[in-house]
Design an enzyme around this catalytic site. Structure first.
Site, short mmCIF file in Angstrom:
data_model
loop_
_atom_site.label_atom_id
_atom_site.label_comp_id
_atom_site.label_asym_id
_atom_site.label_seq_id
_atom_site.Cartn_x
_atom_site.Cartn_y
_atom_site.Cartn_z
N CYS A 1 0.84 -1.20 0.00
CA CYS A 1 0.00 0.00 0.00
C CYS A 1 0.87 1.25 0.00
O CYS A 1 1.43 1.63 1.04
CB CYS A 1 -0.91 -0.01 1.22
SG CYS A 1 -1.89 1.49 1.37
N CYS B 1 -0.40 4.06 2.26
CA CYS B 1 -0.20 3.83 3.70
C CYS B 1 1.28 3.98 4.09
O CYS B 1 1.58 4.55 5.13
CB CYS B 1 -0.63 2.42 4.12
SG CYS B 1 -2.09 1.79 3.33
N ASP B 2 2.19 3.44 3.29
CA ASP B 2 3.59 3.31 3.72
C ASP B 2 4.54 4.28 3.02
O ASP B 2 5.73 4.33 3.38
CB ASP B 2 4.09 1.88 3.45
CG ASP B 2 3.29 0.86 4.24
OD1 ASP B 2 2.70 1.22 5.26
OD2 ASP B 2 3.25 -0.32 3.81
#
Ligand code: NAP
Length: 300
Positions: free
Chosen positions: A129, A132-133
Site C-alpha cells: 500500500c 499507507c507506507d
C-alpha cells in the site's frame, strides 16, 4: 431473520446496503474491518468515478459509507467463517460465535493483494500500500513491482515522496490505462525497468535490494523499499463447495449477480467480470440488491 446479509463493506457491499435500505429490506452488512470501505481506500486519487473527479479513494469510500449509514444501514464487525443453506434460508457464521439467519446473502468480500512469493520476500517487509507506507520512504530509492493501474498509480504517488522510483515489470508492455502510462513516462524520477523478472529480495533484517533476470541476464538493484502491486486474489475461500467458482477462485455469476446457489448473490471484485473498477463494483451492489429483492418476492 434478515432479508439480506451483505458480506463486505467495499463499494459493492455499501452500494448493496444503500439499495437494500431504499427497498425497505431488513439488511445487515457484516464487515471484517472496523468502518471498512474496501480496496478503494488504497487509491491516492480516483480519476474515473463520474462527478467526483480527483477525490481520494479514502474520501470516496467514506462518502459511500456515510450514504449507507444515513439511510440507516446496520453493520456488524466480524469475519464470516462459514455459510450454510437449509433449503429455505442461509445461516452466516461469524468468528465471534454469532450465527445469523437470512433469506439471502450478497457476497461482496472483494479481493486481497497477491503476495510477492520469491526467495527472501517472506523475511523482509514488502509493502502492498503506497498510500499507507509511502511516507516511510521519503527521499529514498524504492521499486514498485507490476504493470497494472495499481502499480503505475503507486509509482506516481511515490515519485512525489521518494528520490527515485523504479517501476519493475515482467513484460515490455504495461497493462495500465494509457493516461497513467503517459504520466509515468513524463515523470523524471520514475525509471521503468521492463522484461525484468524478480528472483530474490536481498538484505539483512530489512530490504537492501532485488535480484532479477532481464532478457536472460542476471542483475541486482540496490533499494530501500519494495512496493508490490501484482494484482489480487478473490476472497472466496468460504464459498468452496457452496457455489461455482472459476479456476482463479472468482465467483461465477452473470450481470444479475446470481450465483449457482439459491439465494446467494456475488457482487464486485469477487465476481467473474471483465472490468474491476470502483464503478463496476458499485453497479454490481445495486444489481445484487435488486436481484435479492426480486428473489425474496418470487419466493413469497
Ligand atoms: P492487474 O491489472 O491484475 O495487474 C497486475 C500486474 O502485476 C500485471 O501487470 C501483471 O503482469 C503483474 N504481475 C502479476 N503477477 C506477478 C508476479 N508474480 N510477479 C510480477 N508481476 C506480476 O492488477 P491491478 O493493477 O491491481 O488492478 C486490478 C484491477 O483494479 C484492474 O481491473 C484495474 O483496472 C483496477 N484498478 C483501477 C484503478 C482505477 O481505475 N483508478 C486503480 C487501480 C486498479 P502482466 O501484465 O504480465 O500480467
Amino acid at each position: 431473520m434478515y432479508d439480506i446479509i451483505i458480506i463486505g463493506s467495499g463499494a459493492a457491499g455499501l452500494t448493496a446496503a444503500i439499495y437494500a435500505k431504499r427497498a425497505a429490506l431488513n439488511a445487515l452488512v457484516v464487515e471484517k474491518d472496523y468502518m471498512g470501505t474496501g480496496q478503494i481506500a488504497f487509491s491516492e486519487c480516483v480519476e474515473n468515478y463520474p462527478g467526483l473527479l480527483g477525490l481520494s479513494g479514502l474520501d470516496l469510500g467514506d462518502k459511500f459509507r456515510e450514504h449507507a449509514e444515513q439511510l440507516g444501514a446496520k453493520f456488524h464487525e466480524g469475519e464470516v467463517t462459514a455459510l450454510s443453506w437449509n433449503g429455505e434460508n442461509w445461516t452466516v457464521e461469524i468468528a465471534d460465535g454469532s450465527r445469523i439467519e437470512t433469506k439471502t446473502v450478497i457476497f461482496a468480500a472483494g479481493a486481497s493483494h497477491r503476495r510477492l512469493d520469491i526467495p527472501g520476500s517472506d523475511k523482509r517487509r514488502i509493502s502492498y500500500c503506497a498510500v499507507c507506507d509511502g511516507s516511510l520512504y521519503k527521499d529514498k530509492t524504492v521499486a514498485v513491482i507490476g504493470g497494472g493501474d495499481t502499480a503505475l498509480g503507486d509509482a506516481l504517488y511515490l515519485s512525489k515522496l521518494s528520490k527515485t522510483v523504479y517501476l519493475i515489470h515482467r513484460r515490455n508492455e504495461f497493462r495500465a490505462n494509457k493516461s497513467l502510462q503517459e504520466r509515468v513516462f513524463e515523470t523524471d524520477n520514475i525509471v521503468t525497468v521492463t522484461e525484468a523478472v524478480l528472483s530474490a529480495v536481498t538484505g539483512g533484517d530489512g530490504v537492501e535490494g532485488v535480484d532479477y533476470i532481464q532478457r536472460g541476464e542476471e542483475k541486482h538493484m540496490a533499494l530501500d523499499g519494495i512496493f508490490a502491486a501484482i494484482g489480487s486474489v478473490p476472497n472466496s475461500r468460504i464459498l468452496d463447495g457452496i457455489c461455482e467458482l472459476d479456476e482463479k477462485g472468482f465467483v461465477i455469476a452473470g450481470e444479475d449477480c446470481r450465483t449457482s446457489a439459491d439465494g446467494l448473490f456475488a457482487a464486485g471484485d469477487v465476481r467473474t467480470t471483465p472490468l474491476r473498477q470502483v464503478i463496476t463494483a458499485a453497479a454490481d451492489g445495486a444489481r445484487a440488491a435488486i436481484a435479492a429483492e426480486n428473489y425474496i418476492s418470487e419466493k413469497n
